[in-house]
Design a protein around this motif. Structure first.
Motif, PDB file in Angstrom:
ATOM      1  N   ALA A   1       0.743  -1.159  -0.104  1.00 15.23           N
ATOM      2  CA  ALA A   1      -0.159   0.106  -0.093  1.00 15.23           C
ATOM      3  C   ALA A   1       0.681   1.164   0.048  1.00 15.23           C
ATOM      4  CB  ALA A   1      -1.055   0.074   1.168  1.00 15.23           C
ATOM      5  N   LEU A   2       0.337   2.183  -0.646  1.00 14.54           N
ATOM      6  CA  LEU A   2       1.119   3.551  -0.743  1.00 14.54           C
ATOM      7  C   LEU A   2       1.637   4.147   0.847  1.00 14.54           C
ATOM      8  CD1 LEU A   2       2.002   6.173  -2.238  1.00 14.54           C
ATOM      9  CD2 LEU A   2      -0.222   6.928  -2.012  1.00 14.54           C
ATOM     10  N   ASP A   3       0.600   3.837   1.845  1.00 11.85           N
ATOM     11  CA  ASP A   3       0.858   4.388   2.807  1.00 11.85           C
ATOM     12  C   ASP A   3       2.186   3.449   3.669  1.00 11.85           C
ATOM     13  OD1 ASP A   3      -1.174   6.420   2.795  1.00 11.85           O
ATOM     14  OD2 ASP A   3      -2.825   5.308   4.028  1.00 11.85           O
ATOM     15  N   ALA A   4       2.017   2.385   3.250  1.00 17.30           N
ATOM     16  CA  ALA A   4       3.343   1.514   4.023  1.00 17.30           C
ATOM     17  C   ALA A   4       4.499   1.984   3.328  1.00 17.30           C
ATOM     18  CB  ALA A   4       3.070   0.120   3.765  1.00 17.30           C
TER      19      ALA A   4
ATOM     20  N   TYR B   1       3.549   8.842  -9.106  1.00 15.60           N
ATOM     21  CA  TYR B   1       3.223  10.444  -8.737  1.00 15.60           C
ATOM     22  C   TYR B   1       2.825  10.801  -7.343  1.00 15.60           C
ATOM     23  CZ  TYR B   1       1.126  14.968  -9.208  1.00 15.60           C
ATOM     24  OH  TYR B   1       0.661  16.081  -8.978  1.00 15.60           O
ATOM     25  N   THR B   2       2.088   9.694  -7.011  1.00 17.77           N
ATOM     26  CA  THR B   2       1.736  10.168  -5.473  1.00 17.77           C
ATOM     27  C   THR B   2       2.654   9.826  -4.597  1.00 17.77           C
ATOM     28  OG1 THR B   2      -0.829   9.234  -6.422  1.00 17.77           O
ATOM     29  CG2 THR B   2      -0.411   9.463  -4.092  1.00 17.77           C
ATOM     30  N   LEU B   3       3.343   8.839  -4.708  1.00 14.54           N
ATOM     31  CA  LEU B   3       4.517   8.693  -3.659  1.00 14.54           C
ATOM     32  C   LEU B   3       5.458   9.831  -3.822  1.00 14.54           C
ATOM     33  CD1 LEU B   3       6.113   6.745  -1.671  1.00 14.54           C
ATOM     34  CD2 LEU B   3       7.133   5.799  -3.871  1.00 14.54           C
TER      35      LEU B   3
ATOM     36  N   LYS C   1       7.332  14.847  -1.047  1.00 13.15           N
ATOM     37  CA  LYS C   1       7.956  16.105  -1.300  1.00 13.15           C
ATOM     38  C   LYS C   1       7.046  16.790  -0.095  1.00 13.15           C
ATOM     39  CE  LYS C   1       9.741  18.455  -3.941  1.00 13.15           C
ATOM     40  NZ  LYS C   1      10.987  19.129  -3.570  1.00 13.15           N
ATOM     41  N   ALA C   2       5.869  16.492   0.062  1.00 13.99           N
ATOM     42  CA  ALA C   2       5.151  17.332   1.243  1.00 13.99           C
ATOM     43  C   ALA C   2       5.744  16.996   2.377  1.00 13.99           C
ATOM     44  CB  ALA C   2       3.673  16.854   1.209  1.00 13.99           C
ATOM     45  N   LEU C   3       6.547  15.908   2.686  1.00 15.86           N
ATOM     46  CA  LEU C   3       7.068  15.586   3.956  1.00 15.86           C
ATOM     47  C   LEU C   3       8.681  16.532   4.014  1.00 15.86           C
ATOM     48  CD1 LEU C   3       6.364  11.873   4.427  1.00 15.86           C
ATOM     49  CD2 LEU C   3       5.433  13.664   5.747  1.00 15.86           C
ATOM     50  N   GLY C   4       9.070  16.977   2.872  1.00 13.10           N
ATOM     51  CA  GLY C   4      10.250  17.861   2.688  1.00 13.10           C
ATOM     52  C   GLY C   4      11.510  16.726   2.517  1.00 13.10           C
ATOM     53  N   ILE C   5      10.973  15.778   1.775  1.00 17.09           N
ATOM     54  CA  ILE C   5      11.999  14.646   1.364  1.00 17.09           C
ATOM     55  C   ILE C   5      12.528  15.015  -0.089  1.00 17.09           C
ATOM     56  CG2 ILE C   5      12.701  12.207   1.000  1.00 17.09           C
ATOM     57  CD1 ILE C   5      10.442  11.866   3.357  1.00 17.09           C
ATOM     58  N   HIS C   6      13.731  15.017  -0.218  1.00 18.77           N
ATOM     59  CA  HIS C   6      14.344  14.978  -1.524  1.00 18.77           C
ATOM     60  C   HIS C   6      13.927  13.654  -2.436  1.00 18.77           C
ATOM     61  CE1 HIS C   6      17.531  14.571  -4.797  1.00 18.77           C
ATOM     62  NE2 HIS C   6      17.377  15.916  -4.896  1.00 18.77           N
ATOM     63  N   THR C   7      13.587  14.179  -3.638  1.00 13.54           N
ATOM     64  CA  THR C   7      13.172  12.839  -4.400  1.00 13.54           C
ATOM     65  C   THR C   7      13.904  12.796  -5.805  1.00 13.54           C
ATOM     66  OG1 THR C   7      11.270  14.243  -5.673  1.00 13.54           O
ATOM     67  CG2 THR C   7      10.676  13.252  -3.702  1.00 13.54           C
ATOM     68  N   ALA C   8      14.261  11.411  -6.140  1.00 15.55           N
ATOM     69  CA  ALA C   8      14.659  11.019  -7.409  1.00 15.55           C
ATOM     70  C   ALA C   8      13.923  10.001  -8.052  1.00 15.55           C
ATOM     71  CB  ALA C   8      16.300  10.832  -7.012  1.00 15.55           C
ATOM     72  N   VAL C   9      14.126  10.002  -9.180  1.00 16.51           N
ATOM     73  CA  VAL C   9      13.681   8.689 -10.168  1.00 16.51           C
ATOM     74  C   VAL C   9      14.656   8.322 -11.208  1.00 16.51           C
ATOM     75  CG1 VAL C   9      11.999   8.160 -11.872  1.00 16.51           C
ATOM     76  CG2 VAL C   9      11.315   9.671 -10.187  1.00 16.51           C
TER      77      VAL C   9
ATOM     78  N   ALA D   1       6.695  14.582 -17.872  1.00 15.80           N
ATOM     79  CA  ALA D   1       6.089  16.119 -17.603  1.00 15.80           C
ATOM     80  C   ALA D   1       5.288  16.093 -16.476  1.00 15.80           C
ATOM     81  CB  ALA D   1       5.471  16.417 -18.920  1.00 15.80           C
ATOM     82  N   ARG D   2       4.624  14.931 -16.451  1.00 15.72           N
ATOM     83  CA  ARG D   2       3.638  14.868 -15.190  1.00 15.72           C
ATOM     84  C   ARG D   2       4.259  14.826 -13.921  1.00 15.72           C
ATOM     85  NH1 ARG D   2      -0.584  10.132 -13.492  1.00 15.72           N
ATOM     86  NH2 ARG D   2      -1.542  11.001 -11.536  1.00 15.72           N
ATOM     87  N   ILE D   3       5.622  14.211 -13.735  1.00 14.15           N
ATOM     88  CA  ILE D   3       6.246  14.031 -12.257  1.00 14.15           C
ATOM     89  C   ILE D   3       7.349  15.123 -12.222  1.00 14.15           C
ATOM     90  CG2 ILE D   3       5.552  11.569 -12.255  1.00 14.15           C
ATOM     91  CD1 ILE D   3       8.596  11.081 -12.907  1.00 14.15           C
ATOM     92  N   ILE D   4       7.626  15.860 -13.178  1.00 17.35           N
ATOM     93  CA  ILE D   4       8.835  16.684 -13.118  1.00 17.35           C
ATOM     94  C   ILE D   4       8.505  17.753 -11.882  1.00 17.35           C
ATOM     95  CG2 ILE D   4       9.664  19.006 -14.081  1.00 17.35           C
ATOM     96  CD1 ILE D   4      10.018  17.395 -16.703  1.00 17.35           C
ATOM     97  N   PRO D   5       7.074  18.220 -11.776  1.00 13.79           N
ATOM     98  CA  PRO D   5       7.086  19.029 -10.551  1.00 13.79           C
ATOM     99  C   PRO D   5       7.422  18.525  -9.302  1.00 13.79           C
ATOM    100  CG  PRO D   5       5.319  19.263 -12.018  1.00 13.79           C
ATOM    101  CD  PRO D   5       5.917  18.230 -12.562  1.00 13.79           C
ATOM    102  N   VAL D   6       7.306  17.334  -9.042  1.00 11.71           N
ATOM    103  CA  VAL D   6       7.401  16.746  -7.730  1.00 11.71           C
ATOM    104  C   VAL D   6       8.895  15.723  -7.695  1.00 11.71           C
ATOM    105  CG1 VAL D   6       5.254  16.557  -7.026  1.00 11.71           C
ATOM    106  CG2 VAL D   6       5.904  14.648  -8.333  1.00 11.71           C
ATOM    107  N   THR D   7       9.832  15.982  -8.736  1.00  6.13           N
ATOM    108  CA  THR D   7      10.930  15.241  -8.769  1.00  6.13           C
ATOM    109  C   THR D   7      12.233  16.256  -8.822  1.00  6.13           C
ATOM    110  OG1 THR D   7       9.906  13.416 -10.094  1.00  6.13           O
ATOM    111  CG2 THR D   7      12.255  13.483 -10.238  1.00  6.13           C
ATOM    112  N   ASP D   8      12.969  15.863  -7.739  1.00  3.54           N
ATOM    113  CA  ASP D   8      14.125  16.914  -7.617  1.00  3.54           C
ATOM    114  C   ASP D   8      15.252  16.766  -8.711  1.00  3.54           C
ATOM    115  OD1 ASP D   8      13.076  18.792  -5.537  1.00  3.54           O
ATOM    116  OD2 ASP D   8      13.207  16.775  -4.372  1.00  3.54           O
ATOM    117  N   LEU D   9      15.427  15.176  -8.928  1.00  2.00           N
ATOM    118  CA  LEU D   9      16.367  14.707  -9.655  1.00  2.00           C
ATOM    119  C   LEU D   9      16.081  13.424 -10.471  1.00  2.00           C
ATOM    120  CD1 LEU D   9      19.826  14.559 -10.525  1.00  2.00           C
ATOM    121  CD2 LEU D   9      19.793  13.301  -8.411  1.00  2.00           C
ATOM    122  N   PHE D  10      16.597  13.402 -11.741  1.00  2.00           N
ATOM    123  CA  PHE D  10      16.227  12.347 -12.764  1.00  2.00           C
ATOM    124  C   PHE D  10      17.708  11.769 -12.691  1.00  2.00           C
ATOM    125  CE2 PHE D  10      12.539  14.753 -13.527  1.00  2.00           C
ATOM    126  CZ  PHE D  10      11.636  13.625 -13.964  1.00  2.00           C
TER     127      PHE D  10
END
Length: 298
Positions: free
Chosen positions: A105-108, A142-144, A149-157, A169-178
């Protein structure tokens, strides 16, 4: 919301800056010969068997309600019958057999990532989504990323870039690094080594260079594929042509995933292939530097 997750590796230091938690997704649309996570390639979980752990008790076979396992010197798996219920994994007293991923589950997943936020904050780390190809599970991804990001965690894909650009293009706003894999410039070479062409990948590399989002390009240096001056030069010229301004990591072939092929009952395609020497890697880096690229040996 659920996704099939192969593994969540905490305290990773190879999947982006700082200390990271890497979430490995099930499923990939390429089949690279050197893949060190071959169990993540199929879209659905697959059966893994480690014979050095096996006690020969047959508990896995007897536990399977679908009759998907038969004993033939080792468990023989019928993927067409398997319901992915996990009974075999639960029944094995020696942890010799398992499925390659579990529906989580996403929450887990978010909670597992959140636990190590103090380490991310102290080291400049965060969460990396890898695989497999995480972009194949777009809604969950995208939701993860958004939750992290809402928790202040740096994100990479970490991606092979073999996905329509609209998804990126959809996930760029919530991704800090590819972290973008670049395996070969020649179409025929790429298709032979990965089972797929690279036209969309090359186009996406250009789009990444144009969009301004931080990108690290990772080139696995593989003998018989791209570990030669001609191919590396062609790749360097393409990156120069698209005005790529990020970091290029040259990653020497390793055989860390060889045992996973055995666990899947498959032959490792690059068995016996020697990695490039340090001198060769330096030459390949110099080719990149000669095209004014920020190249490092990873």
């Amino acid at each position: 919301m659920e996704a099939h997750i192969n593994n969540i590796q905490r305290f990773s230091i190879h999947d982006g800056p700082g200390i990271r938690t890497t979430v490995f997704f099930q499923g990939c649309n390429l089949q690279c010969q050197w893949c060190h996570n071959p169990d993540t390639i199929p879209a659905a979980p697959v059966f893994r068997f480690q014979d050095h752990r096996c006690l020969g008790c047959g508990a896995c076979v007897h536990s399977c309600p679908a009759g998907a396992l038969q004993w033939k010197e080792r468990p023989f798996w019928r993927g067409d019958l398997c319901t992915r219920c996990g009974s075999c994994q639960a029944a094995c007293p020696a942890e010799a057999c398992s499925l390659s991923s579990t529906a989580m589950a996403l929450d887990a997943v978010v909670e597992t990532v959140r636990r190590d936020k103090p380490f991310y904050d102290a080291s400049g780390g965060g969460m990396t989504c890898s695989g497999g190809e995480p972009m194949l599970t777009l809604d969950f991804l995208y939701t993860l990323l958004s939750r992290a990001k809402a928790l202040g965690i740096h994100t990479a894909v970490d991606t092979a870039a073999n996905i329509p650009w609209e998804h990126y293009a959809r996930i760029i706003p919530v991704t800090d690094l590819f972290l973008v894999d670049y395996k070969a410039e020649g179409e025929a070479v790429h298709r032979s080594a990965t089972g797929g062409g690279n036209r969309r990948i090359r186009d996406n590399l250009r789009r990444f260079a144009d969009c301004g989002v931080p990108v690290t390009i990772r080139i696995p240096v593989i003998p018989g594929v791209n570990a030669n001056g001609t191919e590396i030069t062609t790749m360097a010229e393409h990156l120069w042509d698209i005005r790529f301004a990020g970091t290029v990591e040259l990653l020497k072939l390793h055989h860390w995933g060889e045992a996973k092929y055995k666990a899947l009952g498959r032959t490792y395609p690059l068995a016996g292939v020697e990695p490039p020497g340090d001198g060769e890697m330096e030459q390949f880096r110099d080719i990149m530097l000669g095209r004014h690229l920020n190249a490092v040996i990873g």
